[in-house]
Design a protein around this motif. Structure first.
Motif, PDB file in Angstrom:
ATOM      1  N   LEU A  64      -0.607  25.007  33.120  1.00 61.13           N
ATOM      2  CA  LEU A  64      -0.351  24.188  34.307  1.00 61.13           C
ATOM      3  C   LEU A  64      -0.856  22.764  34.125  1.00 61.13           C
ATOM      4  N   ALA A  65      -2.078  22.650  33.630  1.00 64.56           N
ATOM      5  CA  ALA A  65      -2.682  21.317  33.490  1.00 64.56           C
ATOM      6  C   ALA A  65      -1.902  20.482  32.471  1.00 64.56           C
ATOM      7  N   LEU A  66      -1.450  21.133  31.392  1.00 63.69           N
ATOM      8  CA  LEU A  66      -0.673  20.398  30.391  1.00 63.69           C
ATOM      9  C   LEU A  66       0.652  19.915  30.980  1.00 63.69           C
ATOM     10  N   LEU A  67       1.300  20.815  31.718  1.00 63.87           N
ATOM     11  CA  LEU A  67       2.577  20.474  32.336  1.00 63.87           C
ATOM     12  C   LEU A  67       2.402  19.297  33.302  1.00 63.87           C
ATOM     13  N   LEU A  68       1.389  19.411  34.149  1.00 62.70           N
ATOM     14  CA  LEU A  68       1.166  18.352  35.138  1.00 62.70           C
ATOM     15  C   LEU A  68       0.774  17.046  34.452  1.00 62.70           C
ATOM     16  N   ALA A  69      -0.053  17.151  33.440  1.00 60.99           N
ATOM     17  CA  ALA A  69      -0.480  15.937  32.735  1.00 60.99           C
ATOM     18  C   ALA A  69       0.719  15.287  32.044  1.00 60.99           C
ATOM     19  N   PHE A  70       1.592  16.117  31.482  1.00 60.10           N
ATOM     20  CA  PHE A  70       2.790  15.608  30.805  1.00 60.10           C
ATOM     21  C   PHE A  70       3.647  14.804  31.773  1.00 60.10           C
ATOM     22  N   PHE A  71       3.804  15.312  33.013  1.00 58.39           N
ATOM     23  CA  PHE A  71       4.634  14.589  33.968  1.00 58.39           C
ATOM     24  C   PHE A  71       3.902  13.411  34.600  1.00 58.39           C
ATOM     25  N   ALA A  72       2.593  13.499  34.685  1.00 60.56           N
ATOM     26  CA  ALA A  72       1.865  12.485  35.461  1.00 60.56           C
ATOM     27  C   ALA A  72       1.444  11.273  34.636  1.00 60.56           C
ATOM     28  N   TYR A  73       1.198  11.441  33.341  1.00 59.56           N
ATOM     29  CA  TYR A  73       0.461  10.373  32.659  1.00 59.56           C
ATOM     30  C   TYR A  73       1.245   9.088  32.492  1.00 59.56           C
ATOM     31  N   ARG A  74       2.595   9.162  32.497  1.00 58.33           N
ATOM     32  CA  ARG A  74       3.294   7.885  32.423  1.00 58.33           C
ATOM     33  C   ARG A  74       3.926   7.529  33.766  1.00 58.33           C
ATOM     34  N   ASP A  75       3.470   8.191  34.811  1.00 57.21           N
ATOM     35  CA  ASP A  75       3.993   7.874  36.128  1.00 57.21           C
ATOM     36  C   ASP A  75       3.258   6.653  36.680  1.00 57.21           C
ATOM     37  N   PRO A  76       4.001   5.761  37.375  1.00 58.18           N
ATOM     38  CA  PRO A  76       3.319   4.579  37.923  1.00 58.18           C
ATOM     39  C   PRO A  76       2.221   4.941  38.921  1.00 58.18           C
ATOM     40  N   TRP A  77       2.331   6.115  39.563  1.00 55.69           N
ATOM     41  CA  TRP A  77       1.317   6.484  40.562  1.00 55.69           C
ATOM     42  C   TRP A  77       0.284   7.447  39.993  1.00 55.69           C
ATOM     43  N   VAL A  78       0.030   7.341  38.722  1.00 53.64           N
ATOM     44  CA  VAL A  78      -0.859   8.327  38.092  1.00 53.64           C
ATOM     45  C   VAL A  78      -2.241   8.355  38.749  1.00 53.64           C
ATOM     46  N   ARG A  79      -2.728   7.202  39.178  1.00 54.54           N
ATOM     47  CA  ARG A  79      -4.053   7.181  39.836  1.00 54.54           C
ATOM     48  C   ARG A  79      -4.044   7.994  41.124  1.00 54.54           C
ATOM     49  N   GLY A  80      -2.940   7.873  41.871  1.00 54.86           N
ATOM     50  CA  GLY A  80      -2.809   8.646  43.111  1.00 54.86           C
ATOM     51  C   GLY A  80      -2.746  10.137  42.846  1.00 54.86           C
ATOM     52  N   TRP A  81      -1.923  10.532  41.882  1.00 52.38           N
ATOM     53  CA  TRP A  81      -1.834  11.957  41.538  1.00 52.38           C
ATOM     54  C   TRP A  81      -3.193  12.494  41.152  1.00 52.38           C
ATOM     55  N   ARG A  82      -3.905  11.686  40.375  1.00 52.03           N
ATOM     56  CA  ARG A  82      -5.213  12.164  39.914  1.00 52.03           C
ATOM     57  C   ARG A  82      -6.143  12.474  41.087  1.00 52.03           C
ATOM     58  N   ILE A  83      -6.136  11.581  42.081  1.00 51.78           N
ATOM     59  CA  ILE A  83      -7.039  11.803  43.216  1.00 51.78           C
ATOM     60  C   ILE A  83      -6.621  13.043  44.004  1.00 51.78           C
ATOM     61  N   VAL A  84      -5.312  13.205  44.225  1.00 52.00           N
ATOM     62  CA  VAL A  84      -4.861  14.373  44.988  1.00 52.00           C
ATOM     63  C   VAL A  84      -5.154  15.664  44.226  1.00 52.00           C
ATOM     64  N   PHE A  85      -4.853  15.658  42.936  1.00 48.00           N
ATOM     65  CA  PHE A  85      -5.046  16.879  42.146  1.00 48.00           C
ATOM     66  C   PHE A  85      -6.521  17.232  41.961  1.00 48.00           C
ATOM     67  N   LEU A  86      -7.355  16.221  42.148  1.00 48.92           N
ATOM     68  CA  LEU A  86      -8.792  16.428  41.957  1.00 48.92           C
ATOM     69  C   LEU A  86      -9.427  17.190  43.122  1.00 48.92           C
ATOM     70  N   LEU A  87      -8.803  17.113  44.304  1.00 39.99           N
ATOM     71  CA  LEU A  87      -9.433  17.618  45.527  1.00 39.99           C
ATOM     72  C   LEU A  87     -10.034  19.029  45.425  1.00 39.99           C
ATOM     73  N   PRO A  88      -9.281  20.026  44.923  1.00 37.10           N
ATOM     74  CA  PRO A  88      -9.836  21.382  44.948  1.00 37.10           C
ATOM     75  C   PRO A  88     -11.178  21.490  44.234  1.00 37.10           C
ATOM     76  N   MET A  89     -11.344  20.686  43.198  1.00 43.33           N
ATOM     77  CA  MET A  89     -12.549  20.761  42.384  1.00 43.33           C
ATOM     78  C   MET A  89     -13.783  20.257  43.122  1.00 43.33           C
ATOM     79  N   LEU A  90     -13.568  19.505  44.190  1.00 47.08           N
ATOM     80  CA  LEU A  90     -14.703  18.835  44.829  1.00 47.08           C
ATOM     81  C   LEU A  90     -15.296  19.636  45.986  1.00 47.08           C
ATOM     82  N   PHE A  91     -14.738  20.818  46.243  1.00 46.44           N
ATOM     83  CA  PHE A  91     -15.345  21.671  47.265  1.00 46.44           C
ATOM     84  C   PHE A  91     -16.327  22.631  46.622  1.00 46.44           C
ATOM     85  N   MET A  92     -17.357  22.990  47.368  1.00 50.38           N
ATOM     86  CA  MET A  92     -18.325  23.946  46.835  1.00 50.38           C
ATOM     87  C   MET A  92     -17.619  25.255  46.509  1.00 50.38           C
ATOM     88  N   PRO A  93     -17.815  25.787  45.306  1.00 51.65           N
ATOM     89  CA  PRO A  93     -17.144  27.030  44.943  1.00 51.65           C
ATOM     90  C   PRO A  93     -17.417  28.163  45.919  1.00 51.65           C
TER      91      PRO A  93
END
Lengths: 281, 314
Positions: free
Chosen positions: B109-138
């Motif tokens: 999944l991460a490879l697929l998403l990274a493949f589509f996101a890394y040359r996208d003009p909104w890559v910074r935005g995608w990164r912040i949205v995709f980061l969200l789950p990781m920032l909650f206490m497990p």
């Protein structure tokens, strides 16, 4: 410039945005669901039919402050985490300096030993450490938490800082050294200011791991005296009422906000930090 | 310049090449040799307290029966018992199954998403949205999964509404569905970890190589598969190792969501040690299991991790 190149490529934009958009929903919807749990009354959480449009309620907010010593949990978390990060920095900065700036016998083995402590499963060392703290009379104190969080994060912090130190051109130090500055002064006055982003990144990541830590806190903190937010959550059960989900969700959200802010602030350094310096993002 | 900078920083080892300036400080030679060791010593001693000491303690304790009274020496009895304990083997197996499925899924999944996101003009935005789950206490994430799948059956309800299933999912009575739930929770929360690293690695690679391949008429998937992916290999290895460590030590989700059930089908090795030690107070036995885990950890660290980190740096 980047967007111009994309246009000419003619690759499948529909597919790209369908996939990225779908995953964005996967990330966002549970988070919104989370928030909706935190802001609904207890009676609307576990129902025969799930309720998707709950009544807005601050029940959970009032409950966390009146029914539990929330202020104490918060203070425990903050003190244990800040203390542990300080211990880490005091130990890791000289260690990283030694590993990145000197050549000596056994250096690589020492570096790898530090790295390998990250591989240790908490459960493996949990029992001896439980007894160690019990014999030292530290069970159920935030001192024990501070020491354990520092130990968990030390390898990470050392390796991140080491990676940033390796990037500093040696000429910078040599100039100071010819002026007769001692090694420690060079570390303090030249190296540390130059790698400040690395130190901050390492601290933020250490902070997140400390907030998340569960097993050790569960074992070491046996009463609310030393509970942190993470473990306090697991005890948000009202006896016969079962788990109090809205309080859990709300507390988790409150803890999320500061984490989100600092992580966005260090975003550029995040990948480097998460790989202990192996990827230079 | 290169000459002096080398000897300047490497002075600790090669005494003859000591730069002239350091004579001003007149430090004894033994101190010069010992200095880098002194700098690294506090960290190493601290870590030994938390790894070496517990390791030795666990080894000793594993030869005793430690329940409530004094320690009774029992020789290898704890290990013999482990050998025949299907719950221990089950826990090893569960850890392996849950861990490898979760790790594979999130890596793909991460490879697929990274493949589509890394040359996208909104890559910074995608990164912040995709980061969200990781920032909650497990622990909180685990509770929300427990609520949504088990207690409030929201997921069952949604699937019924869509028409995929007829009745509520009986997750708690199915080993594989319970494992699936643990896997899902881990994938949701930690795919971002790999994604962030992969995107950074893709952005950090030499664009000219890609451009050249593109001019030769290669398609993007082909470039990704044949050029980017091989270049990323060391990074992928490091990321997977770090993630793999956390998955194989999975505890929080098991503790909160499944408690190891049904029929010990989701009991991971960490939970096994916890249950034996802190629920049944059979510390000697739990220590024996810890020692086995310790040996496996050391072997993996020596042969896999060391190589991965060395190749990632070069």
């Amino acid at each position: 410039m980047a967007s111009m190149r994309k246009k000419s490529r003619g690759d499948n934009l529909v597919l790209r945005y369908a996939i990225l958009g779908a995953w964005a929903l996967v990330c966002l919807l549970p988070v919104l669901w989370f928030l909706s749990i935190g802001l609904r009354p207890r009676t609307e959480i576990i129902t025969p039919q799930p309720i998707y449009w709950p009544t807005f309620s601050l029940d959970a907010w009032h409950m966390i402050w009146s029914d539990w010593p929330m202020a104490r949990y918060l203070r425990n978390s903050v003190l244990a985490i800040i203390g542990s990060v300080l211990i880490d920095l005091v130990l890791a900065i000289p260690a990283a300096y030694s590993l990145s700036r000197y050549t000596y016998r056994g250096r690589d083995d020492i570096g790898f030993y530090i790295l390998s402590t990250r591989m240790m499963a908490p459960a493996i060392v949990a029992i001896p450490i439980f007894f160690l703290f019990r014999n030292a009379g530290l069970l159920d104190t935030i001192w024990a938490l501070m020491l354990i969080y520092a130990a968990i994060n030390l390898s990470f912090v050392t390796w991140i800082i080491r990676s940033y130190m390796l990037d500093i051109p040696k000429e910078l130090e040599d100039a100071a050294r010819t002026d007769g500055a001692s090694d420690l002064r060079i570390l303090w006055e030249i190296i540390i200011p130059a790698i400040l982003p690395g130190i901050i990144t390492a601290s933020v990541i250490a902070m997140i791991f400390a907030i998340n830590e569960f097993l050790f806190t569960l074992l070491i903190a046996s009463t609310s005296q030393a509970y942190t937010m993470s473990v306090a959550l697991a005890n948000f059960t009202g006896g016969s009422d079962g788990v109090i989900y809205n309080a859990i969700a709300l507390v988790a959200f409150l803890a999320f906000v500061p984490v989100f802010i600092v992580v966005v602030a260090i975003q550029k350094h995040l990948s480097r930090g998460l790989t202990m310096g192996a990827v230079k993002g | 310049m290169g000459e002096t900078s080398l000897s300047g920083t490497g002075a600790a080892r090669s005494a003859p090449a000591r730069p002239a300036t350091s004579r001003l400080r007149r430090r004894p030679r033994w101190l010069k040799t010992a200095f880098p060791y002194l700098l690294v010593a506090p960290a190493v001693i601290y870590l030994m307290l938390i790894t070496l000491y517990p390791g030795i303690y666990a080894i000793i304790q594993s030869f005793y029966a430690v329940k409530f009274g004094p320690w009774q020496p029992v020789g290898f009895a704890n290990y013999v018992r482990l050998w025949g304990d299907y719950q221990f083997w089950g826990a090893l197996w569960n850890t392996l199954v849950i861990g490898s499925i979760a790790l594979t899924l999130q890596c793909v999944l991460a490879l697929l998403l990274a493949f589509f996101a890394y040359r996208d003009p909104w890559v910074r935005g995608w990164r912040i949205v995709f980061l969200l789950p990781m920032l909650f206490m497990p622990s909180a994430v685990a509770f929300i999964f427990k609520l949504s799948f088990l207690d409030a059956r929201v997921v069952s309800d949604l699937l019924i509404r869509v028409g995929l299933i007829d009745g509520n999912l009986a997750i708690q009575s199915s080993v594989w569905m319970s494992r699936g739930l643990l896997i899902l929770a881990d994938v949701w929360q930690w795919t971002p970890f790999l994604f962030i690293i992969f995107v950074a690695a893709l952005q950090g690679q030499d664009e000219e190589v890609e451009e050249a391949a593109r001019l030769d008429g290669a398609s993007w998937p082909a470039i990704f598969w044949n050029i980017s992916l091989p270049m990323m290999k060391p990074v992928i290895a490091v990321a997977l190792i770090l993630r793999g460590i956390d998955i194989t030590t999975m505890f929080t989700n098991v503790f909160i969501i499944t408690k190891g059930g049904p029929a010990f089908g989701t009991e991971t090795i960490s939970y096994f040690i916890y249950r034996t030690g802190f629920r049944f107070f059979d510390f000697g036995y739990a220590s024996a299991a810890s020692v086995i885990m310790l040996i496996l950890t050391i072997l993996i660290a020596q042969f896999v991790v060391k190589r991965a980190f060395v190749s990632a740096r070069s």
